[in-house]
Design a protein around this motif. Sequence first.
Motif, PDB file in Angstrom:
ATOM      1  N   LEU A  26      38.200  13.119  45.320  1.00  0.00           N
ATOM      2  CA  LEU A  26      39.282  12.746  44.400  1.00  0.00           C
ATOM      3  C   LEU A  26      39.933  11.435  44.822  1.00  0.00           C
ATOM      4  CD1 LEU A  26      40.887  16.259  43.900  1.00  0.00           C
ATOM      5  CD2 LEU A  26      39.945  14.842  42.078  1.00  0.00           C
ATOM      6  N   ALA A  27      39.981  11.195  46.142  1.00  0.00           N
ATOM      7  CA  ALA A  27      40.646   9.994  46.642  1.00  0.00           C
ATOM      8  C   ALA A  27      39.876   8.724  46.277  1.00  0.00           C
ATOM      9  CB  ALA A  27      40.845  10.080  48.155  1.00  0.00           C
ATOM     10  N   LYS A  28      38.615   8.887  45.836  1.00  0.00           N
ATOM     11  CA  LYS A  28      37.824   7.717  45.439  1.00  0.00           C
ATOM     12  C   LYS A  28      38.211   7.219  44.055  1.00  0.00           C
ATOM     13  CE  LYS A  28      33.609   8.972  47.947  1.00  0.00           C
ATOM     14  NZ  LYS A  28      32.320   9.636  47.729  1.00  0.00           N
ATOM     15  N   LEU A  29      38.884   8.072  43.276  1.00  0.00           N
ATOM     16  CA  LEU A  29      39.236   7.692  41.903  1.00  0.00           C
ATOM     17  C   LEU A  29      40.260   6.566  41.909  1.00  0.00           C
ATOM     18  CD1 LEU A  29      39.540  11.238  40.318  1.00  0.00           C
ATOM     19  CD2 LEU A  29      37.579   9.706  40.310  1.00  0.00           C
TER      20      LEU A  29
ATOM     21  N   ILE B  42      46.404  16.981  43.833  1.00  0.00           N
ATOM     22  CA  ILE B  42      45.547  17.424  42.731  1.00  0.00           C
ATOM     23  C   ILE B  42      44.689  18.613  43.172  1.00  0.00           C
ATOM     24  CG2 ILE B  42      43.566  16.759  41.294  1.00  0.00           C
ATOM     25  CD1 ILE B  42      44.779  13.923  41.175  1.00  0.00           C
ATOM     26  N   ALA B  43      44.109  18.512  44.378  1.00  0.00           N
ATOM     27  CA  ALA B  43      43.237  19.593  44.867  1.00  0.00           C
ATOM     28  C   ALA B  43      44.024  20.900  44.992  1.00  0.00           C
ATOM     29  CB  ALA B  43      42.621  19.200  46.207  1.00  0.00           C
ATOM     30  N   LEU B  44      45.228  20.812  45.538  1.00  0.00           N
ATOM     31  CA  LEU B  44      46.035  22.029  45.707  1.00  0.00           C
ATOM     32  C   LEU B  44      46.490  22.568  44.359  1.00  0.00           C
ATOM     33  CD1 LEU B  44      47.985  20.939  48.881  1.00  0.00           C
ATOM     34  CD2 LEU B  44      46.334  22.806  48.742  1.00  0.00           C
ATOM     35  N   TYR B  45      46.716  21.658  43.422  1.00  0.00           N
ATOM     36  CA  TYR B  45      47.056  22.081  42.061  1.00  0.00           C
ATOM     37  C   TYR B  45      45.874  22.836  41.441  1.00  0.00           C
ATOM     38  CZ  TYR B  45      47.394  21.507  36.980  1.00  0.00           C
ATOM     39  OH  TYR B  45      47.382  21.720  35.625  1.00  0.00           O
ATOM     40  N   LEU B  46      44.678  22.296  41.616  1.00  0.00           N
ATOM     41  CA  LEU B  46      43.493  22.938  41.034  1.00  0.00           C
ATOM     42  C   LEU B  46      43.267  24.324  41.628  1.00  0.00           C
ATOM     43  CD1 LEU B  46      41.029  19.923  40.852  1.00  0.00           C
ATOM     44  CD2 LEU B  46      42.157  21.080  38.954  1.00  0.00           C
ATOM     45  N   LEU B  47      43.556  24.455  42.926  1.00  0.00           N
ATOM     46  CA  LEU B  47      43.386  25.750  43.585  1.00  0.00           C
ATOM     47  C   LEU B  47      44.263  26.813  42.946  1.00  0.00           C
ATOM     48  CD1 LEU B  47      43.072  25.185  47.396  1.00  0.00           C
ATOM     49  CD2 LEU B  47      41.569  26.453  45.895  1.00  0.00           C
ATOM     50  N   LYS B  48      45.397  26.381  42.403  1.00  0.00           N
ATOM     51  CA  LYS B  48      46.322  27.348  41.802  1.00  0.00           C
ATOM     52  C   LYS B  48      45.926  27.714  40.371  1.00  0.00           C
ATOM     53  CE  LYS B  48      50.531  26.302  44.364  1.00  0.00           C
ATOM     54  NZ  LYS B  48      51.818  25.617  44.270  1.00  0.00           N
ATOM     55  N   GLN B  49      45.058  26.910  39.761  1.00  0.00           N
ATOM     56  CA  GLN B  49      44.644  27.190  38.391  1.00  0.00           C
ATOM     57  C   GLN B  49      43.583  28.281  38.367  1.00  0.00           C
ATOM     58  OE1 GLN B  49      46.547  25.448  36.173  1.00  0.00           O
ATOM     59  NE2 GLN B  49      47.380  24.863  38.152  1.00  0.00           N
TER      60      GLN B  49
ATOM     61  N   ARG C 229      41.490   5.650  32.357  1.00  0.00           N
ATOM     62  CA  ARG C 229      41.011   4.708  33.360  1.00  0.00           C
ATOM     63  C   ARG C 229      40.021   5.395  34.307  1.00  0.00           C
ATOM     64  NH1 ARG C 229      44.286   2.376  37.708  1.00  0.00           N
ATOM     65  NH2 ARG C 229      45.837   3.783  36.882  1.00  0.00           N
ATOM     66  N   ILE C 230      40.355   6.626  34.728  1.00  0.00           N
ATOM     67  CA  ILE C 230      39.478   7.366  35.638  1.00  0.00           C
ATOM     68  C   ILE C 230      38.145   7.677  34.949  1.00  0.00           C
ATOM     69  CG2 ILE C 230      39.162   9.580  36.833  1.00  0.00           C
ATOM     70  CD1 ILE C 230      42.181   9.538  37.427  1.00  0.00           C
ATOM     71  N   ALA C 231      38.214   8.128  33.681  1.00  0.00           N
ATOM     72  CA  ALA C 231      36.983   8.485  32.965  1.00  0.00           C
ATOM     73  C   ALA C 231      36.077   7.266  32.829  1.00  0.00           C
ATOM     74  CB  ALA C 231      37.322   9.065  31.602  1.00  0.00           C
ATOM     75  N   LEU C 232      36.647   6.118  32.477  1.00  0.00           N
ATOM     76  CA  LEU C 232      35.833   4.913  32.306  1.00  0.00           C
ATOM     77  C   LEU C 232      35.287   4.438  33.644  1.00  0.00           C
ATOM     78  CD1 LEU C 232      38.028   3.191  29.601  1.00  0.00           C
ATOM     79  CD2 LEU C 232      35.705   4.036  29.291  1.00  0.00           C
TER      80      LEU C 232
ATOM     81  N   SER D  60      27.155  10.349  42.236  1.00  0.00           N
ATOM     82  CA  SER D  60      28.504  10.402  42.790  1.00  0.00           C
ATOM     83  C   SER D  60      29.452  11.150  41.856  1.00  0.00           C
ATOM     84  CB  SER D  60      29.025   8.997  43.118  1.00  0.00           C
ATOM     85  OG  SER D  60      29.241   8.266  41.957  1.00  0.00           O
ATOM     86  N   VAL D  61      29.191  11.093  40.541  1.00  0.00           N
ATOM     87  CA  VAL D  61      30.012  11.861  39.612  1.00  0.00           C
ATOM     88  C   VAL D  61      29.699  13.355  39.765  1.00  0.00           C
ATOM     89  CG1 VAL D  61      30.627  12.222  37.191  1.00  0.00           C
ATOM     90  CG2 VAL D  61      30.141   9.926  38.011  1.00  0.00           C
ATOM     91  N   MET D  62      28.408  13.671  39.972  1.00  0.00           N
ATOM     92  CA  MET D  62      28.007  15.056  40.212  1.00  0.00           C
ATOM     93  C   MET D  62      28.702  15.596  41.456  1.00  0.00           C
ATOM     94  SD  MET D  62      25.869  16.059  37.898  1.00  0.00           S
ATOM     95  CE  MET D  62      24.576  17.208  38.380  1.00  0.00           C
ATOM     96  N   GLU D  63      28.728  14.777  42.492  1.00  0.00           N
ATOM     97  CA  GLU D  63      29.374  15.182  43.741  1.00  0.00           C
ATOM     98  C   GLU D  63      30.825  15.577  43.510  1.00  0.00           C
ATOM     99  OE1 GLU D  63      29.280  12.860  47.608  1.00  0.00           O
ATOM    100  OE2 GLU D  63      27.571  11.999  46.546  1.00  0.00           O
ATOM    101  N   LEU D  64      31.526  14.751  42.740  1.00  0.00           N
ATOM    102  CA  LEU D  64      32.930  15.038  42.428  1.00  0.00           C
ATOM    103  C   LEU D  64      33.034  16.344  41.654  1.00  0.00           C
ATOM    104  CD1 LEU D  64      35.965  14.341  42.107  1.00  0.00           C
ATOM    105  CD2 LEU D  64      35.337  13.001  40.109  1.00  0.00           C
TER     106      LEU D  64
END
Lengths: 202, 202
Positions: free
Chosen positions: A15-18, A29-36, B28-31, B40-44
Amino acid sequence: MEGTSEILEQAIEQLAKLPGTGRKSARRIALYLLKQDESSVMELGEALVNLKKEITRCTNCGVISDGDPCSICSSVKHQTGKVCVVEESQDVFLIEKTNEFHGRYHVLGGVISPLDNIGPDDVRIKQLMERINDEEENIEEVILALNPDSEGEATAYYINKLLKPFDDIKVTRIAYGIPMGTELEFIDEATLGRAFASRNTF
Amino acid sequence: MEGTSEILEQAIEQLAKLPGTGRKSARRIALYLLKQDESSVMELGEALVNLKKEITRCTNCGVISDGDPCSICSSVKHQTGKVCVVEESQDVFLIEKTNEFHGRYHVLGGVISPLDNIGPDDVRIKQLMERINDEEENIEEVILALNPDSEGEATAYYINKLLKPFDDIKVTRIAYGIPMGTELEFIDEATLGRAFASRNTF
């Protein structure tokens, strides 16, 4: 060791690569996703994988699209005759949102930039010229809507030169000037100068 | 119609649900992802799906973890005897980073908040008491590291009361005061007042 979960750290790292996401927001974001619940995280994961797997580009105008030709090139609502040249697909979406333009588009996929080793053949200028010569497209006006930086200017200049021999094609540019709702005080000199040079009769 | 790709719009919609991400950054992230190579998208995507599928919680301390017990509860480097009570797993990671504490943790998974209908039984207080009574854990000090808000205060107060009968257990709290590197001028009154009340001999 920072955490107790390698899986969490991997997700954070990805996620930090975005763009616009540092390690802190990635962690949030990761901790948020864990709660979903699982289904909504799966939905996100799948949407991202689909993004890369299933999306294509319109071979005619070059826009990001689900089908080829894209919904704009195959739509009767978007008149032929006028083609708006932009740098990237997102520019198309921005212009579509304004509801001011009802013609077709041509996405260059970049701009000429000698410093970055990007020449005219590296962007979709050849494809633009093919469309110009295509009688079915019947192009009468080419609207250049490139960014007002040196690469955008150079690209606009180059395309304008290529189109010079076509007497029946009008080449226009979108107006560059003072943004709506801004006070002159906060405008840079270059923009203000441009706004003066491009002044219209009232 | 805003775009030419339903798949792109779906990805943007999913991304816009993330905390700190509006529609603009989502786009912006999607583009950005579209420009990356597929692997790398698969990895994410996979990292996010794994996050929810494979991550678990330590049944002992409650921290987010790949295994159960977690790497802290099963590590000899983290001494038994001292247990630090926190609200969420991320607090564990933050404290671990300081390298100041070498004991075990207990993640409540929330704080008592009558307004939100969260009572003592909705957070992992019962499990804390079980650990207190567990002779193997041999707990001598309970360090309360909860947030300095009213819910955190109420929870700390409640736990302190439960621990009163245990004469051989020391209950402590992390210090609340002026953050390092901050000028007094910029500190709110409550913090400054707290810093005075908690002053130490020099």
